[in-house]
Design a protein around this motif. Sequence first.
Motif: not given
Length: 284
Positions: A166-183
């Motif tokens: 299981l590659d968790p990288t896209p899930h990690s990028f989803a966290f990045t997107g969440m931070v960007f959305a808050i910003d």
Amino acid sequence: MAAVAFWAGGAMCELSATSLAAKIFWSKVEYIGTLGTPVLFLLLALDYNHIDLMRRRYWLATLFAIPLTCLLLAAGNEYHHLVWTSYRPSPSGYNLLIYGHGPVFWLGVAGYSYLMMLLGSLLLIRSLHYYPAHFRGQSITLMLSAVAPWLGNILYLSGAFPLRGLDPTPHSFAFTGMVFAIDLLYLRQLYLVPVARTRAFEAMGDGIVVVDQQLRILDINPSGARMLGKPARQLQGNALPAPWLGGAMLEKESRHLELMVPDSGIILDIRAYRAGSPAIPACW
């Protein structure tokens, strides 16, 4: 983030597929997002640093050349096995598949993606130095959000992730997107893109010269260099080639002067400021 969504969607379909052929097909599809995301992250960091490559199509095509080549090789992997060399069920179960990786994967996919992410991260670190202090929160936030994909991908490639395959990288990028959305939507920080001071300094029509107590030139803009009659690179670090200015500037912390340049008839309107540090910026 659109590329990340495509990547995550392909991964979802690959995880839900039960046949080997279907899993390989969806792995090829998700490579569109896998290969595009790191390059787009670099373009984001370049734009944040006011380095515009979008108008330079040659550089843009160069950045995407290797991902496009890897995508084509992945599509025809059955003929050369340069991207994936083997497939085996994961000991963790859960319908997971472990891919054996070939040289194209390590060099063109993982290696190139790490290079893009590294350059983008270094550009964000650069902005911490060049931008004013009140903009550093933006850069730090962007840097922290970029850490998650690094960790996720390292866990996957090293085999240290508990669910092997299981590659968790896209899930990690989803966290990045969440931070960007808050910003963007709540803090609205990314709307306040800082203007590089260097560009404003270089573009000013007024000549600006920064000197120390010994009247050595610490910094100078093009207008100031033209007034002194020499290129800026020859003036920096050398004594101010107008010693008649020195006494006037050193007398008080702030002065507004009108002085005539000896033997020229030119009158300079000078605003001299003495800072609390050893440097004395003078603007005319």
